[in-house]
Design a protein around this motif. Structure first.
Motif, PDB file in Angstrom:
ATOM      1  N   GLU A   1      28.832  10.188   1.999  1.00 53.25           N
ATOM      2  CA  GLU A   1      28.597  10.598   0.948  1.00 53.25           C
ATOM      3  C   GLU A   1      27.789   9.418  -0.053  1.00 53.25           C
ATOM      4  O   GLU A   1      28.479   8.680  -0.390  1.00 53.25           O
ATOM      5  CB  GLU A   1      29.459  11.614   0.365  1.00 53.25           C
ATOM      6  N   ARG A   2      26.593  10.122  -0.492  1.00 50.35           N
ATOM      7  CA  ARG A   2      25.698   9.707  -1.276  1.00 50.35           C
ATOM      8  C   ARG A   2      26.180  10.086  -2.449  1.00 50.35           C
ATOM      9  O   ARG A   2      26.017   9.352  -3.809  1.00 50.35           O
ATOM     10  CB  ARG A   2      24.062  10.008  -1.079  1.00 50.35           C
ATOM     11  N   CYS A   3      26.126  11.728  -2.953  1.00 46.96           N
ATOM     12  CA  CYS A   3      27.137  12.105  -4.402  1.00 46.96           C
ATOM     13  C   CYS A   3      28.160  11.054  -5.074  1.00 46.96           C
ATOM     14  O   CYS A   3      29.075  10.937  -4.577  1.00 46.96           O
ATOM     15  CB  CYS A   3      26.967  12.838  -4.427  1.00 46.96           C
ATOM     16  N   VAL A   4      27.589  10.511  -6.157  1.00 44.67           N
ATOM     17  CA  VAL A   4      28.780   9.649  -6.715  1.00 44.67           C
ATOM     18  C   VAL A   4      29.320  10.831  -8.557  1.00 44.67           C
ATOM     19  O   VAL A   4      30.382   9.811  -8.531  1.00 44.67           O
ATOM     20  CB  VAL A   4      28.627   8.002  -7.331  1.00 44.67           C
ATOM     21  N   ALA A   5      29.135  11.888  -8.058  1.00 42.71           N
ATOM     22  CA  ALA A   5      29.369  13.073  -9.253  1.00 42.71           C
ATOM     23  C   ALA A   5      29.674  12.314 -10.295  1.00 42.71           C
ATOM     24  O   ALA A   5      30.375  12.528 -11.098  1.00 42.71           O
ATOM     25  CB  ALA A   5      31.483  13.048  -8.541  1.00 42.71           C
ATOM     26  N   CYS A   6      28.056  12.226 -10.611  1.00 46.01           N
ATOM     27  CA  CYS A   6      28.071  11.483 -12.692  1.00 46.01           C
ATOM     28  C   CYS A   6      27.404  12.532 -13.078  1.00 46.01           C
ATOM     29  O   CYS A   6      26.837  12.684 -13.726  1.00 46.01           O
ATOM     30  CB  CYS A   6      26.491  10.797 -11.740  1.00 46.01           C
ATOM     31  N   TYR A   7      27.587  13.481 -12.501  1.00 47.21           N
ATOM     32  CA  TYR A   7      26.869  15.334 -13.345  1.00 47.21           C
ATOM     33  C   TYR A   7      25.726  15.416 -13.743  1.00 47.21           C
ATOM     34  O   TYR A   7      25.714  16.212 -14.491  1.00 47.21           O
ATOM     35  CB  TYR A   7      27.867  15.061 -14.271  1.00 47.21           C
ATOM     36  N   LEU A   8      24.684  14.327 -13.413  1.00 49.42           N
ATOM     37  CA  LEU A   8      23.273  14.489 -14.327  1.00 49.42           C
ATOM     38  C   LEU A   8      22.532  15.943 -13.334  1.00 49.42           C
ATOM     39  O   LEU A   8      22.040  16.747 -14.273  1.00 49.42           O
ATOM     40  CB  LEU A   8      22.443  12.828 -13.653  1.00 49.42           C
ATOM     41  N   CYS A   9      22.899  16.329 -12.273  1.00 51.20           N
ATOM     42  CA  CYS A   9      22.332  17.052 -11.541  1.00 51.20           C
ATOM     43  C   CYS A   9      22.851  18.320 -12.345  1.00 51.20           C
ATOM     44  O   CYS A   9      21.950  19.535 -12.828  1.00 51.20           O
ATOM     45  CB  CYS A   9      22.727  17.495 -10.304  1.00 51.20           C
ATOM     46  N   ALA A  10      23.840  18.533 -13.375  1.00 54.83           N
ATOM     47  CA  ALA A  10      24.374  19.944 -13.334  1.00 54.83           C
ATOM     48  C   ALA A  10      24.589  20.199 -14.886  1.00 54.83           C
ATOM     49  O   ALA A  10      23.683  21.005 -15.326  1.00 54.83           O
ATOM     50  CB  ALA A  10      26.239  19.359 -14.097  1.00 54.83           C
ATOM     51  N   ALA A  11      24.175  18.845 -15.764  1.00 50.48           N
ATOM     52  CA  ALA A  11      23.721  18.642 -16.842  1.00 50.48           C
ATOM     53  C   ALA A  11      21.878  19.113 -16.457  1.00 50.48           C
ATOM     54  O   ALA A  11      21.344  19.503 -17.901  1.00 50.48           O
ATOM     55  CB  ALA A  11      24.168  17.154 -17.420  1.00 50.48           C
ATOM     56  N   ALA A  12      21.210  18.764 -15.890  1.00 52.57           N
ATOM     57  CA  ALA A  12      19.916  19.061 -15.903  1.00 52.57           C
ATOM     58  C   ALA A  12      19.348  20.501 -15.540  1.00 52.57           C
ATOM     59  O   ALA A  12      18.653  20.657 -15.924  1.00 52.57           O
ATOM     60  CB  ALA A  12      18.815  17.980 -15.061  1.00 52.57           C
ATOM     61  N   CYS A  13      19.930  21.069 -14.997  1.00 55.91           N
ATOM     62  CA  CYS A  13      20.171  22.470 -14.101  1.00 55.91           C
ATOM     63  C   CYS A  13      19.986  23.620 -15.780  1.00 55.91           C
ATOM     64  O   CYS A  13      20.809  23.333 -16.458  1.00 55.91           O
ATOM     65  CB  CYS A  13      20.937  22.962 -13.364  1.00 55.91           C
ATOM     66  N   PRO A  14      19.020  24.103 -15.293  1.00 52.89           N
ATOM     67  CA  PRO A  14      18.179  24.937 -16.718  1.00 52.89           C
ATOM     68  C   PRO A  14      19.144  26.078 -17.200  1.00 52.89           C
ATOM     69  O   PRO A  14      19.603  26.697 -17.800  1.00 52.89           O
ATOM     70  CB  PRO A  14      17.177  24.870 -17.058  1.00 52.89           C
ATOM     71  N   VAL A  15      19.342  26.474 -15.495  1.00 54.86           N
ATOM     72  CA  VAL A  15      20.148  27.865 -15.115  1.00 54.86           C
ATOM     73  C   VAL A  15      21.858  27.344 -14.925  1.00 54.86           C
ATOM     74  O   VAL A  15      22.587  28.608 -14.678  1.00 54.86           O
ATOM     75  CB  VAL A  15      19.420  29.045 -14.223  1.00 54.86           C
ATOM     76  N   ASP A  16      22.266  26.434 -15.101  1.00 48.66           N
ATOM     77  CA  ASP A  16      23.546  26.046 -14.961  1.00 48.66           C
ATOM     78  C   ASP A  16      24.012  27.086 -13.918  1.00 48.66           C
ATOM     79  O   ASP A  16      25.171  27.482 -13.634  1.00 48.66           O
ATOM     80  CB  ASP A  16      24.241  26.330 -16.317  1.00 48.66           C
TER      81      ASP A  16
END
Length: 171
Positions: free
Chosen positions: A49-64
């Motif tokens: 898996e490429r995802c390293v669970a850095c939470y940046l995608c969740a932080a950038a998501c405007p609708v959570d």
């Protein structure tokens, strides 16, 4: 008065034109090349898996609509224990793809996400993870990053400089 007549003339010319209809199930509509559709999680060239669970995608998501939990395996590599996207809330803005440092999240041109039950629009990691590398086939985050994993020392990546001793920088 002239503008009303012009408007009526344009309406009448469009009324008698032949309609262009796409017969959807058999004929696919032409999508623009930069269309952002279904979100997928990709793998690196080694198949991990490429995802390293850095939470940046969740932080950038405007609708959570993205939720994940980090975990770590025995070699020190981080991965998401669970990764969940609620497509009933997603606005397909692409911020998660831009925020991802490992290019794990990618938006594909797939637009067929219609469901009758809202709970079916919550996709888990098993539904999102695809077998291929996606748009970036040769990129491996852990090969070029400054992290120590699988026998590669910290700073031993392809483009990394050796680690700096911070005590040697003191005056």
């Amino acid at each position: 008065m002239i503008s009303i007549l012009k408007g009526l003339w344009i309406m009448l010319t469009h009324t008698f034109r032949r309609r262009v209809t796409v017969q959807y199930p058999t004929e696919r509509p032409a999508m623009p090349p930069r269309y952002r559709g279904r979100i997928v999680l990709t793998r690196d060239p080694s198949g991990a898996e490429r995802c390293v669970a850095c939470y940046l995608c969740a932080a950038a998501c405007p609708v959570d609509c993205i939720a994940l939990q980090a975990a770590e395996d025995e070699s020190g590599r981080r991965y998401p224990e669970f990764f969940r996207i609620n497509f009933s809330r997603c606005i397909f803005c692409g911020f998660c793809e831009e925020a991802c440092p490992t290019d794990a999240i990618q938006l594909t041109p797939d637009f067929e996400l219609g469901e009758y039950v809202r709970q079916n629009l919550v996709y888990e990691k098993e539904h999102l993870l695809v077998s291929g590398p996606g748009k970036y086939p040769g990129y491996d985050f852990y090969r070029v990053a400054g992290a120590a994993v699988r026998g590669k020392d910290k700073g031993g990546g392809e483009e990394d400089l050796p680690p700096v001793d911070v005590h040697s920088l003191m005056p």
